[in-house]
Design an enzyme around this catalytic site. Structure first.
Site, mmCIF file in Angstrom:
data_model
loop_
_atom_site.group_PDB
_atom_site.id
_atom_site.type_symbol
_atom_site.label_atom_id
_atom_site.label_comp_id
_atom_site.label_asym_id
_atom_site.label_seq_id
_atom_site.Cartn_x
_atom_site.Cartn_y
_atom_site.Cartn_z
ATOM 1 C CB CYS A 268 -0.982 -0.039 1.166
ATOM 2 S SG CYS A 268 -2.364 1.112 0.987
ATOM 3 C CG HIS B 44 -3.634 -3.383 3.702
ATOM 4 N ND1 HIS B 44 -2.464 -2.931 4.245
ATOM 5 C CD2 HIS B 44 -4.254 -2.296 3.149
ATOM 6 C CE1 HIS B 44 -2.366 -1.624 4.046
ATOM 7 N NE2 HIS B 44 -3.428 -1.214 3.379
#
Length: 495
Positions: free
Chosen positions: A332, A434
């Site tokens: 991310c 994630h």
């Protein structure tokens, strides 16, 4: 059967509120009671994405799992994600409404409370029990006005309260007596008892103190929960830097920087628990040791955390690490940092619009922060393995990244979309997903990519479930759960 609610409040942050709510959710579910967790207001950088694309605190997702439910936005209607020392992104019922400083949010609380009550009442209509988690301490005098996180909320819905304290921190009797004493009379009246958490040793040595506490306050000690050695539950917010284990014979040494706004650090829980892996977390002003793999984690403020990493010497470290054959994974925000350029034209993370920062330049990619946040649960197939390997995860990001040349992708998602990046020399991976290490097959494949041959099989979901059961079994042994349910129902009936 009379429906009831119960709120768990703590004498301090990290007193055990999340843990006790998780245990009660599992224990009530075992009894066939339809139970839902709820936290009106959460401040955390660890979050989860619901099936319908909303964002809630990670702790409530774990509590939902303990209750046998899919996470839902009503379980945590207000989420505050700090992005500076004085401000946070405010998320109401799963969607970001903007950034506010502490004073601005204090004024906004009356609006936020409407959303919190709306979500609570929906849950109360659907479930036989709602177990509510407070935030911080109810005795913070400066936060009492317009409180929607602790006693202010309990008074609004008229529910009983348990106060929990962590004896391992020391001063447990002062914490409990002082907290109760700072509450108003009506607030004290709804406290049905105390729970003492993380006790080590012979309970008989504590008994005189328990007797004094009950006589002093007129409140019952409902239970003393023992310290569970090696217990693991996904953290609500704080990064625990102490190693879960220290293994000098580990097959893979991983180093992860801890930045001021590190987010979703549950990403590496499966790695810290894996028998073949040693994870070292590096904070500010700490020497960076050699590693086989470096993971750059997510961030709530990518540009400022990127500047922090440069200041701490990570740019030179990464160049040397790669030159000697090391591997790097960016997740991310960490993925965005590995690119060539980061732009924030709307000033979403920076007060000055169109702020630009040069990335580490290791991926041919530019990232532009856009207004709408990507919130999705994802599943797909890894692209860099010779066999078909499943991967699951979730996206939480505002940045949109575009490559300046054709690249190999990390995975192919369920809709055919290609996601992420793998370098031609097979040393760098970048992904927005994630939770990529939580799927046992993906974990095994990523460890193999990092150089661990014949890695042990580790199923994080299975491990988490066994730990929740261990926690629930301990609570069952040390708290009279059936008497507690009866007390809550009587309180609800009489008020």
């Amino acid at each position: 059967m009379t429906a009831f609610s119960l709120m768990i409040q703590g004498t301090t942050s990290d007193a055990g509120k999340s843990t006790l709510v998780t245990a009660l959710c599992r224990l009530l579910a075992r009894r066939g009671i339809q139970v839902a967790p709820f936290k009106p207001q959460n401040m955390a950088l660890n979050s989860a994405v619901t099936q319908d694309g909303n964002e809630i605190g990670r702790a409530q997702a774990v509590q939902a799992y303990a209750a046998g439910l899919a996470p839902h936005v009503d379980m945590n209607p207000i989420l505050l994600k700090p992005n500076t020392d004085t401000g946070a992104q405010v998320i109401i019922q799963g969607k970001a409404v903007g950034n506010m400083n502490a004073v601005g949010y204090h004024e906004y609380k009356n609006i936020a409370k409407v959303a919190a009550l709306d979500s609570y009442h929906r849950l109360a209509e659907q479930y036989q029990a709602v177990i509510i988690e407070g935030a911080g301490s109810p005795a913070e005098i400066n936060l009492r006005a317009r409180d929607i996180a602790n006693m202010g909320f309990a008074e609004s819905i008229d529910c009983p309260v348990i106060i929990i304290a962590d004896i391992d921190k020391g001063g447990v009797f002062a914490h409990l007596v002082g907290t109760l004493d700072l509450l108003s009379q009506s607030e004290q009246d709804r406290v049905i008892g105390f729970v003492i958490n993380r006790f080590r040793g012979d309970i008989s040595l504590l008994q005189s103190g328990l007797d004094w506490l009950e006589e002093r306050t007129g409140k019952q000690v409902l239970g003393v929960l023992p310290f569970l050695k090696g217990f693991h539950l996904e953290s609500e917010d704080a990064v625990t830097k102490s190693p879960i284990k220290t293994d000098t014979n580990a097959k893979l040494n991983i180093v992860i920087p801890i930045m001021p706004r590190t987010s979703n650090h549950t990403d590496w829980d499966a790695l810290r628990l894996h028998p073949d892996v040693q994870v070292t977390l590096i904070g500010a002003n700490e020497p960076i040791p050699p590693a086989d793999l470096v993971i750059l984690p997510g961030s709530k403020s990518v540009q400022s955390d990127l500047a922090f990493l440069r200041q701490e010497g990570w740019q030179d470290y990464l160049k040397k690490h790669l030159r000697y054959g090391g591997k790097v994974i960016g997740i991310c925000g960490g993925y965005q940092m590995l690119g060539e350029q980061l732009r924030d034209p709307l000033g979403l993370e920076n007060p000055h619009p169109d702020t630009q920062s040069a990335g580490f330049g290791l991926i041919p990619m530019e990232t532009v922060l856009e207004k709408d946040k990507q919130l999705k649960q994802r599943q797909g197939t890894l692209s860099f393995t010779t066999t078909s390997t499943d991967v699951t995860g979730y996206e939480i990001h505002s940045g949109v990244s575009r490559f300046s040349q054709n690249v190999m992708h990390f995975c192919v998602l369920e809709n055919g979309e290609k996601e992420g990046y793998v370098s031609n020399d097979n040393q760098i991976i970048g992904t927005y997903l994630h939770g990529v290490f939580d799927h046992p097959d993906a974990l095994h494949a990523l460890l193999n990519w990092a150089g661990v041959k014949n890695a042990a099989t580790f199923d994080y979901d299975q491990y988490r479930d066994s730990e929740i059961n261990r926690l629930a079994d301990s609570a069952e042994q040390h708290i009279n759960i059936d008497a507690l349910i009866k007390t809550c129902r009587a309180f609800q009936k009489n008020n």
